[in-house]
Design a protein around this motif. Sequence first.
Motif, short mmCIF file in Angstrom:
data_model
loop_
_atom_site.label_atom_id
_atom_site.label_comp_id
_atom_site.label_asym_id
_atom_site.label_seq_id
_atom_site.Cartn_x
_atom_site.Cartn_y
_atom_site.Cartn_z
N GLU A 1 0.84 -1.19 0.00
CA GLU A 1 0.00 0.00 0.00
C GLU A 1 0.88 1.24 0.00
N ASN A 2 0.35 2.32 -0.56
CA ASN A 2 1.07 3.59 -0.53
C ASN A 2 1.15 4.10 0.90
N ASN A 3 2.32 4.55 1.28
CA ASN A 3 2.53 5.14 2.60
C ASN A 3 2.04 6.58 2.54
N PRO A 4 1.07 6.94 3.39
CA PRO A 4 0.55 8.32 3.35
C PRO A 4 1.65 9.37 3.53
N MET A 5 2.63 9.10 4.39
CA MET A 5 3.74 10.05 4.59
C MET A 5 4.50 10.24 3.28
N SER A 6 4.75 9.14 2.57
CA SER A 6 5.47 9.22 1.29
C SER A 6 4.68 10.04 0.28
N GLU A 7 3.37 9.80 0.21
CA GLU A 7 2.53 10.55 -0.74
C GLU A 7 2.51 12.03 -0.38
N ASP A 8 2.40 12.35 0.91
CA ASP A 8 2.43 13.75 1.34
C ASP A 8 3.76 14.40 0.97
N ASN A 9 4.86 13.67 1.12
CA ASN A 9 6.18 14.21 0.81
C ASN A 9 6.37 14.40 -0.69
N LYS A 10 5.78 13.55 -1.51
CA LYS A 10 5.83 13.76 -2.97
C LYS A 10 5.07 15.04 -3.33
N ALA A 11 3.93 15.26 -2.71
CA ALA A 11 3.16 16.49 -2.96
C ALA A 11 3.96 17.71 -2.51
N PHE A 12 4.63 17.61 -1.36
CA PHE A 12 5.50 18.68 -0.86
C PHE A 12 6.58 18.99 -1.89
N TYR A 13 7.24 17.95 -2.43
CA TYR A 13 8.32 18.13 -3.40
C TYR A 13 7.80 18.83 -4.67
N ILE B 1 12.00 29.93 -0.51
CA ILE B 1 13.09 29.08 -0.03
C ILE B 1 12.94 28.83 1.47
N GLU B 2 12.64 29.86 2.24
CA GLU B 2 12.45 29.70 3.69
C GLU B 2 11.25 28.82 4.00
N GLU B 3 10.24 28.86 3.14
CA GLU B 3 9.05 28.04 3.34
C GLU B 3 9.36 26.55 3.23
N PHE B 4 10.29 26.19 2.35
CA PHE B 4 10.53 24.78 2.03
C PHE B 4 11.82 24.19 2.58
N TYR B 5 12.80 25.02 2.94
CA TYR B 5 14.10 24.50 3.37
C TYR B 5 14.40 24.90 4.80
#
Length: 145
Positions: free
Chosen positions: A3-15, A33-37
């Motif tokens: 099954e897809n890991n929800p954390m992984s899917e959320d992190n792909k959306a973040f990327y 940049i400050e928002e994401f790093y």
Amino acid sequence: EKENNPMSEDNKAFYSRMTEKVWNNGDSNGNAIEEFYAPDVVIHSAAPGWPTGIDGVRATVSMIKGGISGFELGIQFMLADGDKVAAHWTIKGTHSGELMGVPATGKPIDFHGVSVVRIEDGKVAEIWGVSDGLGLMQQLGAFPC
């Protein structure tokens, strides 16, 4: 079947959001940049002497985007596992300013690489990356084919 890991899917959306806001729509000195790093982001693939932390991210974005007009970073595919996202990306545009020490040539650029990021507390905490720097230099005429 896994099954897809929800954390992984959320992190792909973040990327994907980071790619759009920092690289395709943002500017290197803006708030994106400050928002994401994270301020102390570790850039494992930085060249010796390159700035560290978020200043290294700013310098990288500024150097690459400053040398390429019509800049477009596209994600070819992403894979995620827990807190890490790996992406194969391409950068397209025109070499219209100094890029990696090479003066503007007006030549088209089609450059690619792979980046892996680790996300912690909603920000990029670590970055690993490889790119086809030799291929880019060949496109710019800096190295013979």
